[in-house]
Each structure stands twice: as structure tokens, then as C-alpha cells.
Design a protein around this motif. Structure first.
Motif, short mmCIF file in Angstrom:
data_model
loop_
_atom_site.label_atom_id
_atom_site.label_comp_id
_atom_site.label_asym_id
_atom_site.label_seq_id
_atom_site.Cartn_x
_atom_site.Cartn_y
_atom_site.Cartn_z
N THR A 86 2.11 0.68 9.22
CA THR A 86 2.97 1.79 8.82
C THR A 86 2.14 3.03 8.55
OG1 THR A 86 4.53 0.24 7.86
CG2 THR A 86 4.74 2.52 7.18
N SER A 87 2.66 4.15 9.04
CA SER A 87 1.95 5.41 8.86
C SER A 87 2.73 6.31 7.90
CB SER A 87 1.80 6.08 10.23
OG SER A 87 1.74 7.47 10.08
N LEU A 88 2.00 7.01 7.05
CA LEU A 88 2.59 7.96 6.11
C LEU A 88 1.90 9.30 6.31
CD1 LEU A 88 4.28 8.65 3.49
CD2 LEU A 88 2.26 7.97 2.20
N ALA A 89 2.68 10.37 6.39
CA ALA A 89 2.09 11.70 6.57
C ALA A 89 2.77 12.68 5.64
CB ALA A 89 2.24 12.16 8.01
N LEU A 90 1.98 13.43 4.90
CA LEU A 90 2.57 14.53 4.15
C LEU A 90 1.57 15.63 3.86
CD1 LEU A 90 3.55 13.23 0.58
CD2 LEU A 90 1.93 12.14 2.09
N ALA A 111 0.82 -1.21 0.00
CA ALA A 111 0.00 0.00 0.00
C ALA A 111 0.86 1.26 0.00
CB ALA A 111 -0.93 -0.01 1.21
N MET A 112 1.96 1.28 0.77
CA MET A 112 2.84 2.45 0.80
C MET A 112 3.42 2.70 -0.59
SD MET A 112 2.76 3.95 3.64
CE MET A 112 1.48 3.47 4.77
N ALA A 162 -6.57 -1.41 1.64
CA ALA A 162 -5.56 -2.04 2.48
C ALA A 162 -6.03 -2.15 3.93
CB ALA A 162 -4.26 -1.22 2.41
N GLY A 163 -7.24 -1.71 4.21
CA GLY A 163 -7.76 -1.81 5.57
C GLY A 163 -7.17 -0.77 6.51
#
Lengths: 438, 250
Positions: free
Chosen positions: A366-370, A327-328, A393-394
Motif C-alpha cells: 500500500t502506498s500513501l502520499a501527502l 504501518a499505515m 515495515a520494510g
């Protein structure tokens, strides 16, 4: 105070009128007055939530910032009790000289104690210490027309759980007691290494996270093809030898809001390439003061202004571990194709430590931030695509950062919302909650 | 080197500027004698200072306008502190100028809050400082003292009287080694100024003003504008000729 209040992203642009209160014993009367006059309100701390979760549906907020006193501090145990409007920076300023630190800190020290609880914030050590809510021993909650409720894991456990990550809706958290973490020095021993793609990030994270207190990665959101997801991996630990320094770095400031965003594709891709190349390809040890390590952007006051008058939105999602790598990759490819994004894009693995809060954001994965400069294309084109990937991806989005997620997505991702709604103080309503619930 | 514990008396201790100053002194481990009208607020202030490192905090409930109560307060203060290293007079109110123009009782009461009560306190305090022959005395006046403006000349004249009184006191106490600082804050974001529409660029936070005050007292500055840029603004405003000034709506 007469100046209007906004959320950190300055989007949606809904100026809030702040109703201040300086003394704890005067707060119930102030709540009565504001709700009597405007029917509904919402506690507002220091305006560090990005989207509309800190904006009142009535645009009339209870401005808690002036309630910034300490009530009790026991420096032998590291337990402090303080009014909810104190900022994390102000907590650190008194705790550090005594050898204590926040057990969990978000990427800004200008959030308030009440805000940290209401958003159940997390930090670079989520894999070791979970969310902020885990370190909260208790707090006082004022619900309109009721006597004060003192919540802890033992007393009023349902309200305690609902208020941690409860977005300020269960009542006004006006003081809280938290457990601090002992440190020997404020300096952080770091190891930095760049990674060429996402697979390398996941390998580094699997190898290093368990061995270090802090772990985070910067990612080049514009890199494409084989370089997708390249970035810089940073782990750190409190130094065992060093000094206890309260951060007092000279702050820079963005003095005014430019009419258009200063972040564009050209400035961003040049910056990102350079930044990546400046970092070592071999693991490099270093030492950092705590402020540049935890709060790089706090150095620049009003940095949110660089996105221009229209403001910006932050997209922060977390995806369960099983689907995280795929997913990332998809998310980063979609963002790079769109050519949008920000200098500060953050990848971080979240651990499996459960939060006491009902609506806590992190989950194991996993976390993604932007950040993205606000535009119509964002909401019509890019965000729907990203939402599709996260949904499939839930995963889920972070209410503290959000100004766009659909009610359907929210209710699916946070099934406990009904419990929170049942415990909500009917006199408190945010623009976020009315958008995703009603 | 650890400096000796300071003995600090604050009158109007629950005011935003005073408690911001007190926080800075508390981190140096000071002993406090705090005076204000409202004992609940005093207790909240005291708890904050103790958590920040204040060694002892003694509370005293008093209305500064109750002049007969001043000697008792001084006695209690000396019992608690032994001597006074720093005395800060910070109480005050911001009158409704328009209402005061129609109501003489209100006008005189406001003048008492901001001026005569201060002079009364300074009378008692000056005698103590003359006896102990050391220490610093700081009084919160205002930039409003520098010129009579139509929008708040009652407040301005009360503060002007205080400033002039302090100038005289400075000369008197200088001879016995006691320093007097007249503090002139500009627009500060406090409960007193809540509801006024003040220019955001000129609005200072109490913590910022307090830092300057605490440093100014330590450095024995005679007159202290806070923030510092007000010295320049007031220099300009004081130099406007009266025929022009009276036509401005300041």
C-alpha cells in the motif's frame, strides 16, 4: 530561456538554468556544449518531479520540453513514437480522438514522456497494468560522447532496465515508443463510497480492486482515534458507451506565490471533515470525465504556489502488503498528532506486476502520499518518525517525490542502485543522486 | 459535418509559430506544402504533422532570399496542392540591432530576410490568388512594426514595410475574394527570442499564439495582434507623442 527552473515542490530552492533544444538532430551538439561548459548536467522535462531528482548537481539542466514532436503514430495498433519532451496531455490530445488512451497515467498530465519513463510513474491502475515502463517498447538514449543507443527489452536490455526509473542518469532519453490502450469512451464509470477507518479501506480494496481498472482512496490525514484513516474510496472503469472527448476544461491559476502557506491546521481540518461528510456512506455509481477523475489538480495551474515561498515536500511511501495495515495506521496517527498534512492525501494499493525498471518505486503493498508545507520541524521531527515506521515495515520512499531521504535508507530500499550507478552516464548527475549515493 | 481538406502552403514552416499553426490545421486533416531552408528540420516537422492527421505533406527546400527560386517553388506547390486555401508566410530572423548599426551588409541582409524576401514572395503569391480568386493569405509581421524603437528599429522597419505592403494587398485582393491577414505577434517563447530577457508576464507560448492565428485567419480578421492584449499595449505605445517617445528607452 532565461527564467530559472525549479522542481514542483519548489524545495530545495535551487534555481536551475535551462539549456533548451528545439530539434532532435541538434541535441548531441547541445549536450556537448552544456557538458563542455559545466562538466555535468541532467535532462529536465516539465518540472513535475517534486524534490531534487530533477535538479542537476551543476544547476545546469538540459531543458527537453521543446522536443515535443510526434515521430510516428500507427492508429491501427496504438503504437506511437514521440520526442521525449511531449507532455502526457499532448499525447492524450492526439490519441483520444483515435480511440486510444495512456495505459498508465500519473496524477498529472503535465509530466513529459521522458519524465514518465525516467521516474517509471504509476497510476490508479497499478494493480492491473503495473508501471508506465511496462508499456514502453523502446527509446533512444544519448550518452555523452557516444553514438545514440536504441534501447528495448531485446536491444541493450541492461540500459533499458536501468533507464526505466533511472532518474535521467543513464543518458538523455530523447524519444520513446509506447503502446497505448484502446478505449471506447473517455468517460469513467465510477463507484464512490466513504470508509470510516483503515480496516474498512483494506476490506474495500480487497473486494473491489480486482474488479475495476482504476482504484484510489482519499484519506483524511487529520482524523484521530477510531476515525484514523477514514476517507473516500473511488473505483472506476472506462465507460463502454460514451464519447471520445479531449479534455479542454478551462484552467484556473494561482497567479502568485503568497509569502506563507495557505494550508494550515484550521483550514485543513475544516475542509477534510466537510469533504468526508459530503461523500455517500452507501456505494454510489457515477460518471466522470477523464480529466477530473485522473487529474483533479491540473485544473489549477501553479497550484504548488499555495504552499508559499518556502515550498512544500511530498511524502510518498509504499509498504509491503504483510505490514501495510499496521504501518499505515501508525503513519496516519503520527501525521494526525503532528496536525500537519495536505488536503490531497492518497492511499492506494499497489499490485504485484513487476516493472522492467531497476529502480521502480511500487511494490506489492500500500502506498500513501501527502504534501506538507516546508518547515524545519518537518525534517527534524515528523519525517524522521515517518521514516522509522516505513523502515521497520520494510517499505520505501519515492525518489520522484523526495527531497529528504537518507542515503542509508535509499541504498537499503533500492539495492539495485549499484547497477544503476555502474551504468550512469558520468556526465549526468542530479542533486538527488549526489545526496543519496556520495 | 466534415469540412473539406484544406490545402496549406507555409513558408518558413520550421519556425515555432508556423509549426504550431500547422499542428492545428493538421488535426483538421489538411494537405501541406512546407517550405524552409533546412530539409532535416522539415522532415521532423512533417513527421509530427502526419502523426497528427495531415493527409499529405510535401517538402520543399528553399532559402526565401533566393528570389529566382520563388517561381519554381510556386509551380511545385501547385502541382502538389492543386490550389492554395491558406498561405502563411512565417520566415524571419531577429537581427542584432547594435551590430547592424555598424555593419551595413549585415543590416541589409537582415532587411532582406524580413522584408524584401517577403515582398518578393507576395508578388508571386498574389498573382496565383488573383487567378484562383479564393483563399487566405496570412503574413507574420510583428508588434515591432508599430513604432521605431531604438532597441530594434531595423527589424521594426522591415516589419513596418511588410505591414504597409499587406494593407495595400488586402485592398487589391479583397476585390477578387481573397483575404489577407497581417499577424502581429508580441513576445513569443521561440528559438528566435531565446537569450533575450523578456518579461515573463508578457511571454506567450507558440501554441497559444497559433490558436489565435488559426482562428483569426478563419474569421478573416485583417490585422491580428497575438496574444490579443498586444492590441491594447500597442494602442498606448502608438499614442505616445514623438518628443516623449524618443526619450524613452524602449
Amino acid at each position: 530561456m532565461s527564467t530559472p527552473l525549479y522542481s514542483w515542490g519548489r524545495f530545495p530552492r535551487r534555481p536551475q538554468r535551462g539549456h533548451g533544444c528545439v530539434w532532435l538532430d541538434e541535441l548531441p551538439a547541445q549536450i556537448d556544449r552544456v557538458i563542455g561548459a559545466h562538466h555535468s548536467s541532467l535532462p529536465y522535462g516539465n518540472g513535475r518531479s517534486y524534490g531534487d531528482s530533477c535538479l542537476a548537481a551543476s544547476d545546469q539542466v538540459l531543458h527537453m520540453r521543446s522536443l515535443d514532436r510526434l515521430i510516428e503514430a500507427d492508429w491501427s495498433t496504438g503504437v506511437i513514437k514521440a520526442e521525449a519532451g511531449i507532455t502526457l496531455a499532448e499525447v492524450l490530445a492526439v490519441a483520444i480522438p483515435q480511440g486510444w488512451f495512456l495505459p498508465v497515467t500519473p496524477g498529472t498530465q503535465f509530466a513529459t514522456l521522458g519524465g514518465a519513463i525516467a521516474n517509471d510513474v504509476h497510476g490508479k491502475n497499478h494493480h492491473v497494468r503495473g508501471t508506465f515502463g511496462r508499456h514502453v517498447l523502446g527509446f533512444g538514449l544519448l550518452r555523452h560522447g557516444e553514438p545514440e543507443v536504441i534501447c528495448s527489452p531485446e536491444d541493450h536490455p541492461a540500459l533499458f532496465a536501468a533507464s526505466i526509473g533511472g532518474l535521467g542518469l543513464t543518458g538523455v532519453i530523447h524519444w520513446a515508443q509506447i503502446q497505448l490502450m484502446p478505449i471506447r469512451a473517455t468517460q469513467i464509470d465510477t463507484t464512490t463510497v466513504r470508509f470510516a477507518n483503515l480496516a474498512e479501506f483494506f476490506a474495500l480494496s480487497a473486494e473491489l480492486d480486482a474488479r475495476h481498472e482504476y482504484s484510489v482512496a482519499w484519506v483524511d490525514c487529520l482524523a484521530k482515534g477510531a476515525e484514523t484513516g477514514r476517507g473516500v474510496f473511488i473505483v472506476g472503469d472506462h465507460a463502454q458507451y460514451g464519447s471520445l472527448e479531449v479534455g479542454q476544461r478551462k484552467k484556473l491559476s494561482v497567479p502568485l506565490t503568497p509569502p506563507v502557506s495557505l494550508i494550515n491546521k484550521v483550514s485543513l481540518s475544516a475542509f477534510n471533515s466537510l469533504y468526508w461528510r459530503l461523500h455517500p456512506s452507501q456505494r454510489k455509481q457515477g460518471r466522470s470525465a477523464h480529466e477530473p477523475f485522473f487529474y483533479p489538480l491540473d485544473r489549477i495551474l501553479h497550484w504548488n504556489r499555495i504552499y508559499g515561498r518556502r515550498g512544500f515536500q511530498q511524502y510518498q511511501c509504499v509498504v509491503p502488503a504483510a505490514n501495510a495495515e499496521a504501518a499505515m495506521g501508525e503513519l496516519l496517527r503520527t501525521i494526525a498528532d503532528a496536525g500537519q498534512g495536505s488536503f490531497l492525501a492518497v492511499l492506494k494499493r499497489c499490485g504485484d506486476i513487476a516493472s522492467p525498471g531497476l529502480l521502480s518505486f511500487p511494490l506489492e503493498g500500500t502506498s500513501l502520499a501527502l504534501d506538507f508545507a516546508q518547515s524545519e520541524a518537518l525534517e527534524n521531527v515528523l519525517f524522521p518518525r515517518l521514516d522509522d515506521i516505513v523502515r521497520a515495515a520494510g517499505g520505501r520512499l519515492y525518489p520522484a517525490k523526495d527531497a529528504h531521504m537518507s542515503g542509508v535508507d535509499f541504498r537499503r530500499a533500492y539495492p539495485a542502485w549499484e547497477q544503476l550507478e555502474a551504468l550512469r552516464d558520468p556526465s549526468l548527475m542530479s542533486r538527488f543522486w549526489s545526496r543519496v549515493i556520495l | 459535418m466534415k469540412t473539406a481538406v484544406k490545402k496549406v502552403l507555409i513558408i518558413g514552416a520550421t519556425s515555432a509559430i508556423a509549426s504550431a499553426c500547422a499542428r492545428l490545421w493538421a488535426t483538421q486533416g489538411s494537405d501541406f506544402f512546407l517550405v524552409a531552408r533546412n530539409v532535416e528540420k522539415l522532415q521532423q516537422t512533417a513527421a509530427d504533422l502526419k502523426a497528427r492527421g495531415a493527409t499529405h505533406v510535401t517538402l520543399h527546400e528553399m532559402d526565401a532570399n533566393d528570389i529566382e527560386a520563388h517561381p519554381l517553388m510556386m509551380g511545385r506547390c501547385l502541382t502538389a496542392l492543386g490550389q492554395i486555401d491558406i498561405a502563411l508566410i512565417a520566415h524571419g530572423t531577429l537581427p542584432d540591432q547594435k551590430a547592424c548599426e555598424r555593419d551595413v551588409h549585415m543590416a541589409l541582409k537582415e532587411f532582406a530576410n524580413n522584408c524584401t524576401s517577403v515582398i518578393a514572395l507576395l508578388t508571386v503569391l498574389a498573382m496565383q490568388f488573383e487567378t484562383q480568386r479564393c483563399g487566405s493569405l496570412a503574413i507574420i509581421s510583428s508588434v515591432a512594426a508599430d513604432r521605431g524603437r531604438p532597441s530594434n528599429y531595423l527589424y521594426g522597419s522591415a516589419k513596418a514595410a511588410v505591414s504597409t505592403y499587406c494593407e495595400g494587398l488586402q485592398a487589391r485582393l479583397f476585390k477578387v475574394g481573397v483575404h489577407v491577414t497581417t499577424i502581429k505577434p508580441g513576445f513569443v517563447d521561440t528559438p528566435m527570442t531565446q537569450g533575450l530577457s523578456l518579461p515573463a508576464a508578457l511571454l506567450a507560448q507558440p501554441a497559444q499564439v497559433a490558436q489565435r492565428i488559426v482562428k483569426g485567419i478563419a474569421n478573416k480578421v485583417p490585422t491580428l495582434y497575438a496574444p490579443g492584449f498586444w492590441a491594447l499595449i500597442m494602442l498606448v505605445i502608438r499614442s505616445i507623442p514623438q518628443p516623449v517617445f524618443k526619450r524613452l528607452n524602449l
